[in-house]
Design a protein around this motif. Structure first.
Motif, PDB file in Angstrom:
ATOM      1  N   PRO A 189       0.793  -1.242   0.000  1.00 44.84           N
ATOM      2  CA  PRO A 189       0.000   0.000   0.000  1.00 44.84           C
ATOM      3  C   PRO A 189       0.820   1.284   0.000  1.00 44.84           C
ATOM      4  CG  PRO A 189      -0.699  -1.530   1.737  1.00 44.84           C
ATOM      5  CD  PRO A 189       0.604  -2.014   1.221  1.00 44.84           C
ATOM      6  N   ARG A 190       2.013   1.278   0.580  1.00 53.02           N
ATOM      7  CA  ARG A 190       2.768   2.513   0.776  1.00 53.02           C
ATOM      8  C   ARG A 190       4.220   2.368   0.341  1.00 53.02           C
ATOM      9  NH1 ARG A 190      -1.024   6.481   1.544  1.00 53.02           N
ATOM     10  NH2 ARG A 190      -2.523   5.882   3.174  1.00 53.02           N
ATOM     11  N   PRO A 191       4.852   3.490  -0.078  1.00 54.31           N
ATOM     12  CA  PRO A 191       6.279   3.442  -0.391  1.00 54.31           C
ATOM     13  C   PRO A 191       7.130   2.997   0.792  1.00 54.31           C
ATOM     14  CG  PRO A 191       5.292   5.415  -1.303  1.00 54.31           C
ATOM     15  CD  PRO A 191       4.255   4.789  -0.424  1.00 54.31           C
ATOM     16  N   ILE A 192       6.698   3.317   2.025  1.00 58.02           N
ATOM     17  CA  ILE A 192       7.395   2.828   3.211  1.00 58.02           C
ATOM     18  C   ILE A 192       6.400   2.027   4.042  1.00 58.02           C
ATOM     19  CG2 ILE A 192       6.961   4.889   4.636  1.00 58.02           C
ATOM     20  CD1 ILE A 192       9.888   4.437   5.700  1.00 58.02           C
ATOM     21  N   LYS A 193       6.868   0.940   4.601  1.00 56.73           N
ATOM     22  CA  LYS A 193       5.992   0.049   5.370  1.00 56.73           C
ATOM     23  C   LYS A 193       5.568   0.716   6.667  1.00 56.73           C
ATOM     24  CE  LYS A 193       5.791  -4.629   7.300  1.00 56.73           C
ATOM     25  NZ  LYS A 193       6.567  -5.875   7.537  1.00 56.73           N
ATOM     26  N   VAL A 194       4.259   0.763   6.875  1.00 57.09           N
ATOM     27  CA  VAL A 194       3.711   1.413   8.063  1.00 57.09           C
ATOM     28  C   VAL A 194       2.600   0.556   8.659  1.00 57.09           C
ATOM     29  CG1 VAL A 194       4.255   3.784   7.367  1.00 57.09           C
ATOM     30  CG2 VAL A 194       2.075   2.750   6.655  1.00 57.09           C
ATOM     31  N   ALA A 200      13.304   9.264   0.322  1.00 58.00           N
ATOM     32  CA  ALA A 200      12.429   9.436  -0.839  1.00 58.00           C
ATOM     33  C   ALA A 200      11.118   8.684  -0.633  1.00 58.00           C
ATOM     34  CB  ALA A 200      13.129   8.942  -2.105  1.00 58.00           C
ATOM     35  N   ALA A 201      11.195   7.514  -0.017  1.00 61.39           N
ATOM     36  CA  ALA A 201       9.980   6.735   0.265  1.00 61.39           C
ATOM     37  C   ALA A 201       9.104   7.459   1.285  1.00 61.39           C
ATOM     38  CB  ALA A 201      10.361   5.343   0.773  1.00 61.39           C
ATOM     39  N   ILE A 202       9.742   8.064   2.284  1.00 60.93           N
ATOM     40  CA  ILE A 202       8.971   8.839   3.266  1.00 60.93           C
ATOM     41  C   ILE A 202       8.302  10.028   2.590  1.00 60.93           C
ATOM     42  CG2 ILE A 202       9.163  10.374   5.253  1.00 60.93           C
ATOM     43  CD1 ILE A 202      11.202   8.515   6.448  1.00 60.93           C
TER      44      ILE A 202
END
Length: 246
Positions: A153-158, A191-193
């Motif tokens: 779902p996201r560029p960074i895992k959350v 960049a992912a953030i």
């Protein structure tokens, strides 16, 4: 006499001198002369952190143990509290801990860019449910980007519930093969953030615009080094490919 310590020196001492990997122990609780061996693994992480604080002191390593709920867990250089910050994360079976609250982290690294270079001491343990014996199965010392990855779902895992982002969550960095490999470097992690800030409705109009510029300016002011963040869409293919076995 206290010995100046760094995260690397302490990790080396833990692994090579103390030999923490495969070390075993147990947790005892004594109340009015009636004692038990604790067999619930939920308390092991806090106990290990407290054990580390006492072990550092016993070895004469300079440190300040932060007992509050704010990072870091240890400052290893009391004369310069922007260096040698250590976070301790302990986990059972798989890394289910939180790295940081997402919103708080993206704000704090602009104010304190040195937090980007906190080191993470990661201890994987097992606990025998019948005997309460704790075994340290492995130990790592990592940078934050080396334990983070993208996710579907996201560029960074959350951690996300009902479309609300709460915490940055770790990758399984030690897996031989994974669909989402860890970030290769600091700027890819950032960049992912940044892209997540733009994708997330609650930060798109409040934090995303100008965030990267402010962060890079703060980083250059502190370190004298310029960060150049890539565009997420130029690099994302690296982080959505299965990781090959070595």
């Amino acid at each position: 006499m206290a010995k100046k310590s760094t995260t690397e020196k302490i990790f080396d001492a833990l692994c090579n001198d103390f030999k923490i990997v495969n070390a075993t122990g147990s947790i005892r609780f004594d109340l009015n002369k009636f004692d038990i061996t604790v067999k619930q693994n939920s308390v092991v992480g806090n106990i290990l952190e407290e054990w580390l604080a006492n072990w550092f002191d016993s070895q004469g390593y300079t440190n300040i143990h932060n007992t509050k709920q704010t990072p870091p867990d240890f400052w290893l250089n009391p004369k310069d509290m922007t260096k040698d910050l250590l976070e301790v994360k302990c986990f059972y079976r798989g890394p289910g801990f939180d790295i940081a609250n997402f919103i708080s982290y993206v704000k704090e690294i602009v104010e304190k860019p040195y937090r980007l270079h906190s080191k993470y001491l990661l201890l994987k343990y097992d606990m025998n449910p019948e005997t309460g014996i704790v075994t340290i199965e492995n130990a790592w010392l990592k940078n934050v980007w080396e334990i983070c990855s993208s996710s579907g779902p996201r560029p960074i895992k959350v951690q996300e519930k009902s479309k609300v982002i709460y915490n940055i969550r770790p990758a399984t960095w030690y897996a031989e093969q994974t669909e989402y490999p860890v970030f290769e470097c600091l700027v890819d992690f950032l960049a992912a953030i940044e892209q997540t800030l733009y994708d997330y409705s609650q930060t798109r109009s409040t934090l995303a615009e100008g965030w990267a510029q402010k962060l890079c300016e703060a980083y250059k002011k502190h370190y004298g080094t310029e960060l150049i963040l890539p565009r997420w869409y130029d690099i994302k293919e690296k982080y959505y490919q299965p990781k090959e076995k070595k």
